[in-house]
Design a protein around this motif. Structure first.
Motif, PDB file in Angstrom:
ATOM      1  N   VAL A 123       0.835  -1.198   0.000  1.00  0.00           N
ATOM      2  CA  VAL A 123       0.000   0.000   0.000  1.00  0.00           C
ATOM      3  C   VAL A 123       0.871   1.250   0.000  1.00  0.00           C
ATOM      4  CG1 VAL A 123      -1.675   1.340   1.334  1.00  0.00           C
ATOM      5  CG2 VAL A 123      -1.972  -1.138   1.086  1.00  0.00           C
ATOM      6  N   ASN A 124       1.851   1.287   0.870  1.00  0.00           N
ATOM      7  CA  ASN A 124       2.706   2.466   1.015  1.00  0.00           C
ATOM      8  C   ASN A 124       3.445   2.785  -0.284  1.00  0.00           C
ATOM      9  OD1 ASN A 124       3.931   4.597   2.485  1.00  0.00           O
ATOM     10  ND2 ASN A 124       5.734   3.338   2.844  1.00  0.00           N
ATOM     11  N   LYS A 125       4.049   1.774  -0.904  1.00  0.00           N
ATOM     12  CA  LYS A 125       4.852   2.028  -2.101  1.00  0.00           C
ATOM     13  C   LYS A 125       3.990   2.258  -3.343  1.00  0.00           C
ATOM     14  CE  LYS A 125       9.099  -0.149  -0.475  1.00  0.00           C
ATOM     15  NZ  LYS A 125      10.111  -1.225  -0.655  1.00  0.00           N
ATOM     16  N   THR A 126       2.805   1.689  -3.368  1.00  0.00           N
ATOM     17  CA  THR A 126       1.913   1.947  -4.504  1.00  0.00           C
ATOM     18  C   THR A 126       1.329   3.349  -4.421  1.00  0.00           C
ATOM     19  OG1 THR A 126       1.355  -0.405  -4.564  1.00  0.00           O
ATOM     20  CG2 THR A 126      -0.073   1.075  -5.791  1.00  0.00           C
ATOM     21  N   LEU A 127       1.109   3.839  -3.207  1.00  0.00           N
ATOM     22  CA  LEU A 127       0.573   5.192  -3.048  1.00  0.00           C
ATOM     23  C   LEU A 127       1.527   6.262  -3.570  1.00  0.00           C
ATOM     24  CD1 LEU A 127      -1.168   4.981   0.445  1.00  0.00           C
ATOM     25  CD2 LEU A 127      -2.260   5.213  -1.790  1.00  0.00           C
ATOM     26  N   ALA A 128       2.765   5.915  -3.816  1.00  0.00           N
ATOM     27  CA  ALA A 128       3.697   6.863  -4.436  1.00  0.00           C
ATOM     28  C   ALA A 128       3.242   7.228  -5.847  1.00  0.00           C
ATOM     29  CB  ALA A 128       5.101   6.268  -4.475  1.00  0.00           C
ATOM     30  N   HIS A 162     -11.626   6.076  -6.219  1.00  0.00           N
ATOM     31  CA  HIS A 162     -10.535   5.496  -7.005  1.00  0.00           C
ATOM     32  C   HIS A 162      -9.489   4.852  -6.105  1.00  0.00           C
ATOM     33  CE1 HIS A 162     -11.473   8.548 -10.428  1.00  0.00           C
ATOM     34  NE2 HIS A 162     -12.216   7.453 -10.525  1.00  0.00           N
ATOM     35  N   CYS A 163      -9.233   5.447  -4.950  1.00  0.00           N
ATOM     36  CA  CYS A 163      -8.190   4.959  -4.051  1.00  0.00           C
ATOM     37  C   CYS A 163      -8.847   4.152  -2.932  1.00  0.00           C
ATOM     38  CB  CYS A 163      -7.380   6.121  -3.487  1.00  0.00           C
ATOM     39  SG  CYS A 163      -5.929   5.582  -2.535  1.00  0.00           S
ATOM     40  N   VAL A 164      -8.929   2.853  -3.130  1.00  0.00           N
ATOM     41  CA  VAL A 164      -9.680   1.970  -2.240  1.00  0.00           C
ATOM     42  C   VAL A 164      -8.882   0.696  -2.010  1.00  0.00           C
ATOM     43  CG1 VAL A 164     -11.838   0.669  -1.963  1.00  0.00           C
ATOM     44  CG2 VAL A 164     -11.861   2.868  -3.153  1.00  0.00           C
ATOM     45  N   TRP A 165      -8.884   0.209  -0.761  1.00  0.00           N
ATOM     46  CA  TRP A 165      -8.273  -1.090  -0.445  1.00  0.00           C
ATOM     47  C   TRP A 165      -9.397  -2.105  -0.252  1.00  0.00           C
ATOM     48  CZ3 TRP A 165      -4.522  -4.407  -0.661  1.00  0.00           C
ATOM     49  CH2 TRP A 165      -4.504  -5.511   0.188  1.00  0.00           C
ATOM     50  N   THR A 221      -6.270   3.707 -11.909  1.00  0.00           N
ATOM     51  CA  THR A 221      -5.611   2.428 -12.166  1.00  0.00           C
ATOM     52  C   THR A 221      -5.489   1.700 -10.842  1.00  0.00           C
ATOM     53  OG1 THR A 221      -3.778   1.355 -13.327  1.00  0.00           O
ATOM     54  CG2 THR A 221      -3.229   3.289 -12.017  1.00  0.00           C
ATOM     55  N   ASP A 222      -4.589   0.738 -10.755  1.00  0.00           N
ATOM     56  CA  ASP A 222      -4.540  -0.110  -9.573  1.00  0.00           C
ATOM     57  C   ASP A 222      -3.143  -0.686  -9.397  1.00  0.00           C
ATOM     58  OD1 ASP A 222      -4.635  -3.078 -10.891  1.00  0.00           O
ATOM     59  OD2 ASP A 222      -5.824  -1.656 -12.043  1.00  0.00           O
ATOM     60  N   PHE A 223      -2.946  -1.352  -8.261  1.00  0.00           N
ATOM     61  CA  PHE A 223      -1.634  -1.920  -7.935  1.00  0.00           C
ATOM     62  C   PHE A 223      -1.161  -2.901  -9.003  1.00  0.00           C
ATOM     63  CE2 PHE A 223       0.195  -5.913  -6.272  1.00  0.00           C
ATOM     64  CZ  PHE A 223       1.501  -5.478  -6.085  1.00  0.00           C
ATOM     65  N   GLU A 224      -2.036  -3.774  -9.470  1.00  0.00           N
ATOM     66  CA  GLU A 224      -1.612  -4.787 -10.443  1.00  0.00           C
ATOM     67  C   GLU A 224      -1.055  -4.130 -11.703  1.00  0.00           C
ATOM     68  OE1 GLU A 224      -2.070  -7.211 -14.033  1.00  0.00           O
ATOM     69  OE2 GLU A 224      -3.423  -5.583 -13.479  1.00  0.00           O
ATOM     70  N   THR A 225      -1.681  -3.049 -12.164  1.00  0.00           N
ATOM     71  CA  THR A 225      -1.198  -2.349 -13.355  1.00  0.00           C
ATOM     72  C   THR A 225       0.148  -1.688 -13.092  1.00  0.00           C
ATOM     73  OG1 THR A 225      -3.465  -1.941 -14.090  1.00  0.00           O
ATOM     74  CG2 THR A 225      -1.747  -0.540 -15.028  1.00  0.00           C
ATOM     75  N   ILE A 226       0.271  -1.029 -11.949  1.00  0.00           N
ATOM     76  CA  ILE A 226       1.545  -0.388 -11.604  1.00  0.00           C
ATOM     77  C   ILE A 226       2.639  -1.438 -11.449  1.00  0.00           C
ATOM     78  CG2 ILE A 226       2.745   0.910  -9.802  1.00  0.00           C
ATOM     79  CD1 ILE A 226       0.941   2.621 -11.587  1.00  0.00           C
ATOM     80  N   GLY A 228      -5.964  -9.231  -2.522  1.00  0.00           N
ATOM     81  CA  GLY A 228      -6.331  -7.835  -2.347  1.00  0.00           C
ATOM     82  C   GLY A 228      -6.225  -7.017  -3.614  1.00  0.00           C
ATOM     83  N   VAL A 229      -6.885  -5.869  -3.582  1.00  0.00           N
ATOM     84  CA  VAL A 229      -6.885  -4.907  -4.686  1.00  0.00           C
ATOM     85  C   VAL A 229      -6.678  -3.520  -4.089  1.00  0.00           C
ATOM     86  CG1 VAL A 229      -8.301  -3.791  -6.453  1.00  0.00           C
ATOM     87  CG2 VAL A 229      -8.409  -6.271  -6.161  1.00  0.00           C
ATOM     88  N   LEU A 230      -5.792  -2.752  -4.670  1.00  0.00           N
ATOM     89  CA  LEU A 230      -5.605  -1.356  -4.272  1.00  0.00           C
ATOM     90  C   LEU A 230      -5.752  -0.482  -5.501  1.00  0.00           C
ATOM     91  CD1 LEU A 230      -4.837   0.816  -2.163  1.00  0.00           C
ATOM     92  CD2 LEU A 230      -2.451   0.475  -2.841  1.00  0.00           C
ATOM     93  N   GLY A 231      -6.758   0.382  -5.506  1.00  0.00           N
ATOM     94  CA  GLY A 231      -6.943   1.322  -6.598  1.00  0.00           C
ATOM     95  C   GLY A 231      -6.268   2.645  -6.294  1.00  0.00           C
ATOM     96  N   ILE A 232      -5.932   3.388  -7.330  1.00  0.00           N
ATOM     97  CA  ILE A 232      -5.346   4.724  -7.164  1.00  0.00           C
ATOM     98  C   ILE A 232      -5.846   5.637  -8.288  1.00  0.00           C
ATOM     99  CG2 ILE A 232      -3.243   3.894  -6.041  1.00  0.00           C
ATOM    100  CD1 ILE A 232      -1.773   4.397  -8.719  1.00  0.00           C
ATOM    101  N   THR A 233      -5.689   6.948  -8.059  1.00  0.00           N
ATOM    102  CA  THR A 233      -5.875   7.934  -9.125  1.00  0.00           C
ATOM    103  C   THR A 233      -4.519   8.164  -9.758  1.00  0.00           C
ATOM    104  OG1 THR A 233      -7.683   9.021  -7.943  1.00  0.00           O
ATOM    105  CG2 THR A 233      -6.589  10.287  -9.667  1.00  0.00           C
ATOM    106  N   TRP A 234      -4.376   7.795 -11.014  1.00  0.00           N
ATOM    107  CA  TRP A 234      -3.068   7.910 -11.670  1.00  0.00           C
ATOM    108  C   TRP A 234      -2.883   9.287 -12.317  1.00  0.00           C
ATOM    109  CZ3 TRP A 234      -1.083   7.731 -16.909  1.00  0.00           C
ATOM    110  CH2 TRP A 234       0.301   7.497 -16.965  1.00  0.00           C
ATOM    111  N   ARG A 235      -3.957   9.842 -12.852  1.00  0.00           N
ATOM    112  CA  ARG A 235      -3.900  11.201 -13.396  1.00  0.00           C
ATOM    113  C   ARG A 235      -5.008  12.031 -12.793  1.00  0.00           C
ATOM    114  NH1 ARG A 235      -4.816  11.738 -19.235  1.00  0.00           N
ATOM    115  NH2 ARG A 235      -5.720   9.630 -19.212  1.00  0.00           N
ATOM    116  N   LEU A 236      -4.723  13.318 -12.567  1.00  0.00           N
ATOM    117  CA  LEU A 236      -5.703  14.286 -12.097  1.00  0.00           C
ATOM    118  C   LEU A 236      -6.040  15.251 -13.227  1.00  0.00           C
ATOM    119  CD1 LEU A 236      -4.520  15.339  -8.507  1.00  0.00           C
ATOM    120  CD2 LEU A 236      -6.713  14.282  -9.100  1.00  0.00           C
TER     121      LEU A 236
END
Length: 689
Positions: free
Chosen positions: A74-79, A135-138, A608-613, A636-644
Motif C-alpha cells: 500500500v505504502n509504495k503503490t501510493l507513491a 478510485h483509491c480503495v483497499w 488504475t490499480d496496484f496490479e497495473t503499476i 487484495g486490490v488497491l486502486g489509485i488515481t493515476w492522473r488528475l
C-alpha cells in the motif's frame, strides 16, 4: 509428640496434593480437546448469522508477515497516487470531508497491535475510505463481500404532500426482498414479534421514526462517515437509501447501505415505525442475515476458506509483458480488480482503452428492479445492454439511460451512443435527459466522445473535449519513463510510454522523449511534491470508431443530466464538461433538503490499480528497486488515481475538489421513488416547464 504429629499430617497432605495432581495412565494418554473451528460453523452454508461470520473472520490471528506485506504494498503503490498530498486537506467546499494523512495513518497502523487479520483489514480499508475517493480503495476478497449482510427492508427518503421529508421503508421493499431472497424470506417473516410475525409485507411504506433509538439521520450520517467513495456529504448520505441503475443485463435495484453491508458489521436493527394506515407507532427489531457472495469460493472450514478466498490470485500481482512466460488473461476470466470495478466486465482485448472507474467493496448488484418500476416506453434504436433510449409522451424529450461508460465492446458501445442520439433527433427530440444514476465511470474516451457527439464541433469540443491532466512524478515513475524513452519498451506495452501522451499543446511526444523530466515541483498542504508537465487531452480521432456528427444534436440549455449524485469518474468528466462548458442543467433526485447536493464526484482523470503499476515496474525491469512494492500475498486490490484532471473554471487546480452543485434537487414523493419513467417526466416538467 505434638511436633512429630504435625509433621506427619503435613507429609500426608503433601502426598495427597501430589497424587491428585498426577494424571493416571489413562488420562495421560487422552489428547486435549481441539479448539473449535469457527469457520466450520458457517462452511457450506448459504445463509448464516453475522456474528458467526465475524467469529470466523476474527479467529485468524494476524501474521506479522501479512501485515508487513500489505503495508509495504500500500505504502509504495501510493507513491503513484496523484492525490496523496491534496487529500491531507482538501479546499472548500470539501474541507470538512477530505482530510486524511495517508502516510501518518499507515505509520500508526504499522505500530498498532491487532487481535486478528480481520481487524487489521478494517483499519486499512477505513483509512482509504476516509479519503472519500472511490478510485483509491483497499479491498480484500477474503473479507469484503465474502458474505454480504442483508435486511429485507431497504429505505427511501421521501417528501409527503406537505413537502415534509422523512425516512420510509421503501414501498416496494417486500416485492424486492421476496424476489431476491426467496430462499431466505421466511427467516425474516418468522423473526418479527407478536402479531407482526409473518407480516413482513405490512412494513413496506412505513415511516421510520427512529433507528436504534435515535433520529434516522444519525444512522445515515454514521454510515456516511465510513462509506467512502464520494467527497460530497449529500452523495454519501444518498448511498444509504435504495436507488436504481441501468445495467448491462437490465434494470437493477440497489438496496443501499442500510439494507446491504459488505462486512458483517451489524447483527440487527431496531426501528420505531408508523405503518401505512396505522395510528399507533410500533417498535420492531429485525436481524441482519449474511449470504455468501456470488463470486465467493465455498468452503468447509478455516483451511479451505483461506486457500480458496484469501491468497493472492494469478492476476493479483503484475507481470512482465516481455517475459516468455507471460500470457494474456483468458477470455471470460474475472480478475480480482474487475470484480470490484463499477462497470460491466471488459474483455482483455479491450483493456487498451483507458478507464476512469470507481472501485467498491460491494460488486455490482444484480437485484432486479420490480416490473412495475421498469420504464414502460418503447425501447428505441441504439439501445443495447448498458444504454437505453426512449422518447417521452410529449414527443420532444428524448431520454438516454446510461448505467456506465463501458460495456462489452468499445466500438459497438460508442456506435450505439451515436445511433441512439441521432435516432432521437430524427424522431423530433429537441431536448435530452441523460440519466446517469449510479454510473461509476468507464472508458475515458467514451465520455469525451459523447460530449462531442451531443455538442458538435466547437471550441469546447475541438480538437478534443476532455480535460488536461497531470500525473505524479515520483522517482520510480521517472525510471519507468526513462526505460521507455531509452528504447526499453520496443512494442509500446508500458502505460508510461511517451507515445501514449501529448503535451499541453496536444502534440504527441516522440518515442524517445522523456516527458517526466524535468518534473514540475510544487508544494501541496505543506508537502513537497512532483508532477509531470501539463498533459494534453488523450482522445484522438483514432479513438473514435465513427466520425461524430458535423452539427450539434442538442443545445446545452436543452440537456438535463439526472442522477442521485452517484455519478463518478468518466461520468464526472462527461457531466462536468456538459454542465460547465455547455450549460446543461444538473438534477439530483432525492437527497436531504438542507444539504447541498453535488451532481457528481470522484473526478480524477484516470484511475488504475496496484496490479497495473506492478506490471509497469516488472516490464521496465525495476522490480528489484528499493522503491518497488513486493508481490502482494493476499487476495487484495488497491486502486489509485493515476492522473488528475485540471479544472474547467479554475484551470490551474484539479477539478477533483472544485464545486459541482446541482441546479435542481428534485424532491422524491412516493410515486417517484425508484420509478425512472415518473422521474423523467417530473424532470422534464421541472426543467423546461
Amino acid at each position: 509428640m505434638g511436633f512429630a504429629f504435625r509433621k506427619l499430617v503435613a507429609l500426608i497432605g503433601l502426598l495427597s496434593v501430589l497424587a491428585s495432581a498426577a494424571p493416571d495412565a489413562d488420562s495421560a494418554q487422552a489428547p486435549a480437546p481441539a479448539p473449535k473451528d469457527a469457520c466450520a460453523a458457517i462452511g457450506g452454508k448459504t445463509w448464516v448469522a453475522p456474528k458467526d461470520v465475524r467469529a470466523c473472520y476474527q479467529s485468524v490471528k494476524l501474521d506479522p508477515k501479512i501485515k508487513s506485506n500489505v503495508i509495504e504494498v500500500v505504502n509504495k503503490t501510493l507513491a503513484f497516487h496523484s492525490s496523496v498530498n491534496y487529500q491531507i486537506q482538501a479546499p472548500a467546499p470539501f474541507n470538512n470531508d477530505v482530510h486524511e494523512d495517508l502516510a501518518g495513518d499507515l505509520a500508526k497502523i504499522s505500530h498498532t497491535n491487532y487481535d486478528s487479520e480481520y481487524d487489521f483489514h478494517i483499519a486499512v480499508s477505513r483509512m482509504t475510505k476516509r479519503l472519500n475517493d472511490g478510485h483509491c480503495v483497499w479491498v480484500n476478497a477474503c473479507y469484503d463481500s465474502m458474505f454480504v449482510n442483508y435486511l429485507p427492508i431497504p429505505l427511501s427518503l421521501l417528501v409527503d404532500s406537505r413537502g415534509k421529508q422523512d425516512v420510509y421503508i421503501a414501498k416496494e421493499a417486500f416485492t424486492v426482498a421476496s424476489a431476491e431472497f426467496a430462499d431466505g424470506i421466511d427467516f425474516w417473516q418468522n423473526s418479527l414479534p407478536g402479531n407482526l410475525k409473518g407480516q413482513l409485507a405490512s412494513l413496506s411504506g412505513a415511516k421510520v421514526l427512529t433507528i436504534n433509538g435515535e433520529a434516522p439521520f444519525n444512522a445515515v450520517n454514521a454510515n456516511a462517515a465510513i462509506a467512502g467513495s464520494y467527497q460530497g456529504l449529500g452523495t454519501r448520505q444518498n448511498g444509504y437509501f435504495s436507488s436504481y441503475q441501468r445495467s448491462s443485463g437490465g434494470w437493477n435495484y440497489l438496496l443501499g447501505n442500510f439494507a446491504q453491508q459488505a462486512l458483517p458489521l451489524d447483527d440487527q436493527v431496531t426501528l420505531t415505525i408508523l405503518r401505512v394506515n396505522q395510528t399507533r407507532t410500533e417498535t420492531v427489531t429485525i436481524p441482519y442475515h449474511s449470504r455468501i457472495g456470488a463470486s465467493s469460493i465455498k468452503f468447509n472450514d478455516t483451511t479451505s476458506w483461506r486457500s480458496g478466498n484469501c491468497l493472492a490470485q494469478p492476476d493479483t500481482n503484475g507481470f512482465d509483458a516481455y517475459s516468455d512466460s507471460f500470457s494474456p488473461t483468458p477470455a471470460g476470466t474475472i480478475t480480482p480488480v474487475q470484480k470490484y470495478q463499477q462497470q460491466p466486465l471488459i474483455a482483455s482485448s479491450q483493456k487498451k482503452h483507458l478507464v476512469n472507474v470507481m472501485l467498491d467493496d460491494t460488486p455490482l448488484t444484480d437485484v432486479v428492479l420490480p416490473p412495475q418500476l421498469i420504464p414502460g416506453l418503447p425501447v428505441l434504436d441504439g439501445s443495447q445492454r448498458i444504454v437505453q433510449f426512449y422518447m417521452l409522451d410529449d414527443g420532444k424529450t428524448g431520454v438516454m439511460a446510461l448505467g456506465s461508460f463501458s460495456d462489452g465492446d468499445y466500438d459497438t458501445f460508442l456506435n450505439n451512443l451515436v445511433n441512439g442520439l441521432v435516432n432521437l433527433k430524427k424522431q423530433g427530440a429537441t431536448r435530452l435527459i441523460a440519466d446517469v444514476s449510479n454510473n461509476g465511470g468507464g472508458w475515458i474516451c467514451a465520455a469525451h466522445y459523447l460530449h462531442r457527439v451531443i455538442s458538435g464541433p466547437k471550441s469546447t469540443t475541438e480538437p478534443q473535449p476532455g480535460l488536461d491532466t497531470k500525473t505524479r512524478a515520483g522517482p520510480l515513475a521517472k525510471l519507468i519513463v526513462k526505460t521507455a524513452s531509452d528504447g526499453g519498451d520496443p512494442q509500446a506495452r508500458l502505460l508510461y510510454n511517451p507515445i501514449n501522451w501529448s503535451n499541453a499543446n496536444n502534440t504527441r511526444f516522440g518515442a524517445n522523449e522523456n516527458w517526466l523530466d524535468p518534473s514540475v515541483d510544487i508544494t501541496v498542504n505543506g508537502k513537497k511534491d512532483s508532477f509531470s508537465q501539463r498533459l494534453g487531452q488523450e482522445c484522438t480521432a483514432a479513438d473514435f470508431p465513427t466520425p461524430p456528427p458535423e452539427e450539434a444534436l442538442f443545445d446545452g440549455s436543452q440537456i438535463a443530466i439526472v442522477s442521485n449524485g452517484r455519478c463518478a469518474s468518466s461520468c464526472s468528466l462527461f457531466s462536468i464538461t456538459l454542465s460547465k462548458e455547455e450549460g446543461a442543467k444538473t438534477v439530483v433526485i432525492g437527497g436531504k433538503q438542507d444539504v447541498q447536493q453535488q451532481y457528481c464526484g470522484t473526478v480524477g482523470g484516470q484511475s488504475t490499480d496496484f496490479e497495473t503499476i506492478d506490471s509497469e515496474i516488472k516490464t521496465a525491469q525495476l522490480k528489484d528497486h528499493e522503491l518497488a512494492p513486493p508481490d502482494l500475498l493476499v487476495n487484495g486490490v488497491l486502486g489509485i488515481t493515476w492522473r488528475l484532471g485540471f479544472g474547467v473554471e479554475n484551470t490551474q487546480q484539479p477539478e477533483e475538489w472544485q464545486n459541482h452543485p446541482a441546479d435542481i434537487n428534485l424532491p422524491i414523493t412516493s410515486d417517484l421513488a425508484n420509478n425512472p419513467l415518473a422521474i423523467w417526466k417530473a424532470v422534464a416538467d421541472r426543467v423546461w416547464n
